[in-house]
Every structure is written in C-alpha cells, then in structure tokens.
Design a protein around this motif. Sequence first.
Motif, mmCIF file in Angstrom:
data_model
loop_
_atom_site.group_PDB
_atom_site.id
_atom_site.type_symbol
_atom_site.label_atom_id
_atom_site.label_comp_id
_atom_site.label_asym_id
_atom_site.label_seq_id
_atom_site.Cartn_x
_atom_site.Cartn_y
_atom_site.Cartn_z
ATOM 1 N N GLU A 65 -13.115 15.251 17.005
ATOM 2 C CA GLU A 65 -12.114 15.052 15.951
ATOM 3 C C GLU A 65 -12.501 15.835 14.705
ATOM 4 O O GLU A 65 -11.652 16.471 14.058
ATOM 5 C CB GLU A 65 -12.003 13.560 15.626
ATOM 6 C CG GLU A 65 -11.019 13.231 14.513
ATOM 7 C CD GLU A 65 -11.157 11.799 14.045
ATOM 8 O OE1 GLU A 65 -11.378 11.598 12.824
ATOM 9 O OE2 GLU A 65 -11.055 10.885 14.880
ATOM 10 N N ILE A 66 -13.783 15.811 14.356
ATOM 11 C CA ILE A 66 -14.258 16.556 13.195
ATOM 12 C C ILE A 66 -14.080 18.052 13.414
ATOM 13 O O ILE A 66 -13.641 18.768 12.495
ATOM 14 C CB ILE A 66 -15.739 16.229 12.904
ATOM 15 C CG1 ILE A 66 -15.904 14.765 12.500
ATOM 16 C CG2 ILE A 66 -16.288 17.134 11.801
ATOM 17 C CD1 ILE A 66 -17.348 14.320 12.333
ATOM 18 N N ARG A 67 -14.388 18.525 14.600
ATOM 19 C CA ARG A 67 -14.229 19.959 14.893
ATOM 20 C C ARG A 67 -12.782 20.404 14.684
ATOM 21 O O ARG A 67 -12.523 21.455 14.085
ATOM 22 C CB ARG A 67 -14.677 20.246 16.327
ATOM 23 C CG ARG A 67 -16.174 20.044 16.568
ATOM 24 C CD ARG A 67 -16.555 20.384 17.996
ATOM 25 N NE ARG A 67 -17.973 20.068 18.229
ATOM 26 C CZ ARG A 67 -18.404 19.073 19.003
ATOM 27 N NH1 ARG A 67 -17.536 18.297 19.654
ATOM 28 N NH2 ARG A 67 -19.706 18.847 19.138
ATOM 29 N N ALA A 113 -21.597 14.739 -5.367
ATOM 30 C CA ALA A 113 -22.701 15.411 -4.673
ATOM 31 C C ALA A 113 -22.647 15.133 -3.176
ATOM 32 O O ALA A 113 -22.917 16.025 -2.352
ATOM 33 C CB ALA A 113 -24.039 14.963 -5.250
ATOM 34 N N THR A 114 -22.289 13.909 -2.796
ATOM 35 C CA THR A 114 -22.147 13.581 -1.373
ATOM 36 C C THR A 114 -21.011 14.369 -0.750
ATOM 37 O O THR A 114 -21.127 14.882 0.368
ATOM 38 C CB THR A 114 -21.904 12.073 -1.193
ATOM 39 O OG1 THR A 114 -23.003 11.343 -1.739
ATOM 40 C CG2 THR A 114 -21.748 11.712 0.273
ATOM 41 N N PHE A 115 -19.900 14.469 -1.466
ATOM 42 C CA PHE A 115 -18.767 15.269 -0.986
ATOM 43 C C PHE A 115 -19.207 16.707 -0.732
ATOM 44 O O PHE A 115 -18.940 17.282 0.333
ATOM 45 C CB PHE A 115 -17.635 15.224 -2.017
ATOM 46 C CG PHE A 115 -16.410 16.015 -1.629
ATOM 47 C CD1 PHE A 115 -15.358 15.401 -0.977
ATOM 48 C CD2 PHE A 115 -16.306 17.376 -1.930
ATOM 49 C CE1 PHE A 115 -14.222 16.121 -0.623
ATOM 50 C CE2 PHE A 115 -15.189 18.098 -1.576
ATOM 51 C CZ PHE A 115 -14.130 17.469 -0.921
ATOM 52 N N HIS A 116 -19.896 17.276 -1.695
ATOM 53 C CA HIS A 116 -20.315 18.676 -1.599
ATOM 54 C C HIS A 116 -21.282 18.875 -0.440
ATOM 55 O O HIS A 116 -21.123 19.807 0.365
ATOM 56 C CB HIS A 116 -20.949 19.097 -2.922
ATOM 57 C CG HIS A 116 -21.323 20.545 -2.986
ATOM 58 N ND1 HIS A 116 -22.621 20.984 -2.784
ATOM 59 C CD2 HIS A 116 -20.580 21.663 -3.212
ATOM 60 C CE1 HIS A 116 -22.662 22.299 -2.899
ATOM 61 N NE2 HIS A 116 -21.436 22.744 -3.157
ATOM 62 N N ALA A 117 -22.266 18.007 -0.330
ATOM 63 C CA ALA A 117 -23.259 18.136 0.735
ATOM 64 C C ALA A 117 -22.629 17.958 2.114
ATOM 65 O O ALA A 117 -22.996 18.651 3.078
ATOM 66 C CB ALA A 117 -24.375 17.115 0.531
ATOM 67 N N THR A 118 -21.676 17.033 2.212
ATOM 68 C CA THR A 118 -21.004 16.803 3.493
ATOM 69 C C THR A 118 -20.254 18.040 3.943
ATOM 70 O O THR A 118 -20.319 18.439 5.121
ATOM 71 C CB THR A 118 -20.041 15.607 3.371
ATOM 72 O OG1 THR A 118 -20.782 14.440 3.004
ATOM 73 C CG2 THR A 118 -19.326 15.338 4.684
ATOM 74 N N TRP A 161 -19.914 21.998 9.561
ATOM 75 C CA TRP A 161 -19.823 22.698 10.849
ATOM 76 C C TRP A 161 -21.108 22.515 11.652
ATOM 77 O O TRP A 161 -21.063 22.230 12.857
ATOM 78 C CB TRP A 161 -19.523 24.183 10.625
ATOM 79 C CG TRP A 161 -18.176 24.432 10.021
ATOM 80 C CD1 TRP A 161 -17.820 24.252 8.714
ATOM 81 C CD2 TRP A 161 -17.001 24.878 10.706
ATOM 82 N NE1 TRP A 161 -16.495 24.570 8.527
ATOM 83 C CE2 TRP A 161 -15.970 24.972 9.725
ATOM 84 C CE3 TRP A 161 -16.722 25.244 12.013
ATOM 85 C CZ2 TRP A 161 -14.682 25.390 10.045
ATOM 86 C CZ3 TRP A 161 -15.433 25.668 12.346
ATOM 87 C CH2 TRP A 161 -14.429 25.734 11.371
ATOM 88 N N LYS A 162 -22.214 22.665 10.981
ATOM 89 C CA LYS A 162 -23.504 22.513 11.656
ATOM 90 C C LYS A 162 -23.674 21.106 12.224
ATOM 91 O O LYS A 162 -24.251 20.928 13.304
ATOM 92 C CB LYS A 162 -24.635 22.825 10.669
ATOM 93 C CG LYS A 162 -26.033 22.771 11.264
ATOM 94 C CD LYS A 162 -27.078 23.112 10.216
ATOM 95 C CE LYS A 162 -28.493 23.045 10.789
ATOM 96 N NZ LYS A 162 -29.515 23.367 9.756
ATOM 97 N N GLN A 165 -20.597 26.990 14.746
ATOM 98 C CA GLN A 165 -20.932 28.042 13.797
ATOM 99 C C GLN A 165 -19.809 28.139 12.775
ATOM 100 O O GLN A 165 -18.643 28.307 13.136
ATOM 101 C CB GLN A 165 -21.105 29.387 14.513
ATOM 102 C CG GLN A 165 -21.503 30.514 13.577
ATOM 103 C CD GLN A 165 -21.795 31.812 14.330
ATOM 104 O OE1 GLN A 165 -21.935 31.802 15.555
ATOM 105 N NE2 GLN A 165 -21.877 32.903 13.600
ATOM 106 N N GLU A 166 -20.146 28.028 11.527
ATOM 107 C CA GLU A 166 -19.112 28.016 10.498
ATOM 108 C C GLU A 166 -18.529 29.406 10.298
ATOM 109 O O GLU A 166 -19.201 30.418 10.504
ATOM 110 C CB GLU A 166 -19.680 27.488 9.180
ATOM 111 C CG GLU A 166 -20.693 28.411 8.533
ATOM 112 C CD GLU A 166 -21.309 27.796 7.289
ATOM 113 O OE1 GLU A 166 -21.557 28.561 6.342
ATOM 114 O OE2 GLU A 166 -21.568 26.581 7.265
ATOM 115 N N PRO A 167 -17.274 29.493 9.881
ATOM 116 C CA PRO A 167 -16.660 30.801 9.629
ATOM 117 C C PRO A 167 -17.228 31.446 8.375
ATOM 118 O O PRO A 167 -17.654 30.760 7.439
ATOM 119 C CB PRO A 167 -15.178 30.463 9.450
ATOM 120 C CG PRO A 167 -15.165 29.042 9.010
ATOM 121 C CD PRO A 167 -16.337 28.384 9.661
ATOM 122 N N THR A 168 -17.239 32.758 8.369
ATOM 123 C CA THR A 168 -17.665 33.492 7.171
ATOM 124 C C THR A 168 -16.741 33.129 6.011
ATOM 125 O O THR A 168 -15.526 33.184 6.127
ATOM 126 C CB THR A 168 -17.602 35.005 7.435
ATOM 127 O OG1 THR A 168 -18.446 35.317 8.540
ATOM 128 C CG2 THR A 168 -18.045 35.785 6.209
#
Length: 328
Positions: free
Chosen positions: A95-97, A136-141, A146-147, A152-155
């Motif tokens: 679901e996350i993917r 900060a939690t939002f940003h770190a999440t 993707w990892k 693999q995250e998109p460029t």
Amino acid sequence: MSRLLLSTCLAASFLLPAIAEAADRPKQLVIISFDGAHDNALWLKSREMAAKNGAHFTYFLSCTFLMNEAAKKAYQAPHQKRGKSNVGFAQSDDEIRERLGNIWHAHLEGHDISSHACGHFDGRLWSEADWSAEYATFHATLKNAWKSVGLQEPTGWQDLVDHGIKGFRAPYLSATAGADMIAAEKKAGFTYDASLVTKGPAMPVEEDGIIRFGLPLIPEGPNEKPIIGMDYNLFVRHSKGEEDTADSAEFEDRAYAAFKEAFDKQYAGTRVPLQLGFHFVEMNGGAYWRALDRLVSDVCHRADVACASYSEAIPMIKARGKLQTSGL
C-alpha cells in the motif's frame, strides 16, 4: 459625420471601458485541497479529475500513511503514547509503495505536496517545540519512505522532501494561538499555512514570513446558512456525520449549489480566491466528490479562471498587490 457613423462611435466609446476593465481583471483563482491524502483509489481519481480539467490541487499528506509496522511502533506524537495515531497507519508495504507512486506522479504533474503533520492530533495547545517535533517526524518519514519499503527512490525525491514541501494545514484546522506554530513552521521551511477559517472568501495575509490562508464560510442550503467550505462540515450538517447513501444525490446537489454560488459571487465581483477543502474519504456515497467534479468541470476550463495549487496561487496573488501583512 453621418448619423450611422456617429452612433457607431458612441456605442464603441461605451464598450471600450468595459472591454478594458475585463482585460484588466485578474483570473479567478480556485484552490482545491485534500487532507489526509491516503486512499490510493482517490489519489487516482483526483489526479484524473485534475488532468481532465487542467487543474492543479494541493495534497496535505498525513505521514502515518507512509509508516509500516516497524515505523508505527517507533512513532510518538507530542503528549501521546507511542504508536498512536488518530487516523491510523498504512496497512501494508505494498500500500505504501502504491501511495509513494501516486505522490511522486502528482508532484510531476504539477500538484502541491504539503504537510498535514502525522498522526492527526489536535495541536491547539502545542508549543513551538511540540510542532517542531511533529514536523521533524514528517520530514524524516518522507526522507526514508522509499527505502523503508525496499524501493529505489526516484531522482529528485530528496529535493522534493527538503525543498518542495512548502505548505501546512493543521489537523482539525486547529492552529495554535499566538506565535508558536508560525515559528515552528518557519524553522521547518514552510512558506504558507492553510489552517485558518475566514468569514467568507478572503485574501491571504502574511504573518511573520508565513502566508496564511483560510477556508471560507460560504452560504449553503435552503436558508443559506454559512458553513466552512469543506466536505466534512457538509457531511455533519447534511446527515449529522452518519453515512446516508439514500440521499446522496440531494446532498451532491446542495453541495454543488453552494460551491457554484460561492464561485459565481467572486467571479462576478472582485475575484477573491475561492478555497474549498476535501478529504480522501467519499462521505455520503461520494456526494461531495461528485459536487467537486461538477464544479471543476464547469469552471476550470474558462480562460479567466485558474484552478491552482496554493504554491501556484501565491505569486499570482502577490502580482495583484493584495497580500497584506497582518494577523487575522
């Protein structure tokens, strides 16, 4: 000069000011936003609606919908128990993917990806440090999203997370009174906030470097009683917050009439931006999403209308010289 030529010239002289005035009028801005931004089916539905009508939307994402089981156990919002969220978490890595794909493609399509914090808690009593912790939690999440599910995250993803998420809306529209939330927003790199409620469509105001928008009260129903221009508020008024699919068509018509009346008033008047808010939940059998689809299909194709994200609207508003520096 012949009588015919004279009458033609006189008619043209009356028309010219009207033509000039029409040419000088700014585009009517319509700013549509969605809170939560989780259901993948509604990601697709909203993106298709936008593409069909040349619109750009703003998605206020709740970051718990990018948290798998391991992240859920680690998440702790200010003054809450670890692992708690008022809106839940993602149900699976798949679901996350899929959700990450929708977020990324929406970004590429020109939509705003913005923050709705994480666990959807009422922060009206939070301190600057509380808000900063949630941001900060939002940003770190998002940095690790993707990892965390083996992709693999998109460029360009890191650039989006670090520099492209410019807006915030407080859960429940429950902004902290005073300067704490604004100060935390500035430190987090936000440039606009969309947590306010205004008596009617209103121009945003700049407060300590943050541009603040408000969802308006608009007339609705047989008695034209004001209501916040948001689907959840209509849901509560129409059916007391209980799902009622039998009357879905009636609720759709009422919602569309309210949206269209609010649009028409601004369109024919001074063209203050019209903001409308929605959720990734189809309440009352999808009545409010259908009303939205009707409005977008009706107005967004017009040459003198721009159905824009908040980020796109800001420079257009600044160009009008209408941005004020004050609190609401």
